[in-house]
Scaffold this active site. Structure first.
Site, PDB file in Angstrom:
ATOM      1  N   ARG A  63       0.866  -1.185   0.000  1.00  0.00           N
ATOM      2  CA  ARG A  63       0.000   0.000   0.000  1.00  0.00           C
ATOM      3  C   ARG A  63       0.895   1.224   0.000  1.00  0.00           C
ATOM      4  NH1 ARG A  63      -4.657  -1.273  -2.135  1.00  0.00           N
ATOM      5  NH2 ARG A  63      -5.779  -2.876  -0.959  1.00  0.00           N
ATOM      6  N   ALA A  75     -10.360  -7.704  -1.477  1.00  0.00           N
ATOM      7  CA  ALA A  75     -11.223  -6.527  -1.545  1.00  0.00           C
ATOM      8  C   ALA A  75     -11.058  -5.838  -2.889  1.00  0.00           C
ATOM      9  CB  ALA A  75     -10.859  -5.562  -0.419  1.00  0.00           C
ATOM     10  N   GLU A  92     -13.719 -10.104  -6.909  1.00  0.00           N
ATOM     11  CA  GLU A  92     -12.486  -9.775  -6.189  1.00  0.00           C
ATOM     12  C   GLU A  92     -11.885 -11.001  -5.504  1.00  0.00           C
ATOM     13  OE1 GLU A  92     -10.724  -7.104  -6.446  1.00  0.00           O
ATOM     14  OE2 GLU A  92     -12.192  -5.950  -7.581  1.00  0.00           O
ATOM     15  N   GLU A  96      -8.108 -12.028  -6.480  1.00  0.00           N
ATOM     16  CA  GLU A  96      -7.039 -11.873  -5.499  1.00  0.00           C
ATOM     17  C   GLU A  96      -6.674 -13.158  -4.770  1.00  0.00           C
ATOM     18  OE1 GLU A  96      -7.862  -8.554  -2.927  1.00  0.00           O
ATOM     19  OE2 GLU A  96      -7.589  -7.139  -4.578  1.00  0.00           O
ATOM     20  N   GLU A 144      -0.700  -5.966  -7.189  1.00  0.00           N
ATOM     21  CA  GLU A 144      -1.325  -7.278  -6.970  1.00  0.00           C
ATOM     22  C   GLU A 144      -0.480  -8.418  -7.541  1.00  0.00           C
ATOM     23  OE1 GLU A 144      -5.227  -6.934  -8.652  1.00  0.00           O
ATOM     24  OE2 GLU A 144      -6.027  -5.960  -6.860  1.00  0.00           O
TER      25      GLU A 144
END
Length: 183
Positions: A63, A75, A92, A96, A144
């Protein structure tokens, strides 16, 4: 009932693909007005994916705003106009964590930072998990591309919250709500 605050003016400061920023002039209870900066966000979904062994799926993702990789739940933004939020959550989860869910139930809702943001997060509890076939898996990119995906016991995930190892607000709310549901 209280005073009804009204927006008497608004100036757009920034318009972007994920959020916009405006400065609103709002009537105050004492008769004056005050300026309030507001981040208008599309909203998001979060998934507490709970397997048959009582383990939850956690992801560790970079992040940039924090300059760190943090533990979160799968998310994503509600960025497809008109899409049912449960379908967004399922998408999602597949993208993910390479998982599908036989059941997806809304667990809890949170406003992450109501002092300055409209962000509204819908948190789902996913059960009856199955792997997405290799040939159908989503090609991850950007931050990701190197997600770390693990499964740990729900009790251990809650312990991570209480130790300050999971600090993402929606993940905290989702894990605590799931633990309450399972108790």
């Amino acid at each position: 009932m209280g005073f009804e605050h009204e927006t008497v003016g608004s100036v757009e400061r920034y318009r972007g693909p994920i959020f916009d920023v405006v400065t609103d002039e709002v009537t105050m209870s004492d008769g004056g007005t005050a300026k309030r900066d507001v981040v208008r966000n599309k909203g998001a979904v979060v998934v507490v994916a709970l397997d048959d062994d009582g383990r939850v799926v956690l992801i560790k993702q970079y992040r940039h705003a924090l300059g760190a990789r943090i533990w979160e739940l799968p998310a994503g933004l509600r960025d497809v106009d008109g899409e049912d939020p449960a379908l967004t959550a399922a998408r999602e989860l597949a993208e993910e964590a390479d998982l599908t869910a036989g059941r997806m139930e809304k667990l809890v809702e949170v406003h992450t930072s109501p002092g300055f943001s409209t962000e509204h997060v819908l948190i789902y509890l996913a059960r009856d998990l199955a792997a997405v076939p290799d040939a159908e898996r989503f090609a991850r990119h950007d931050e990701e591309a190197d997600l770390e995906v693990i499964r740990i016991g729900l009790d251990e995930a809650v312990a991570m919250v209480l130790r300050g190892e999971i600090t993402n607000a929606a993940a905290v709310a989702g894990l605590l709500a799931a633990a309450r549901t399972e108790s």
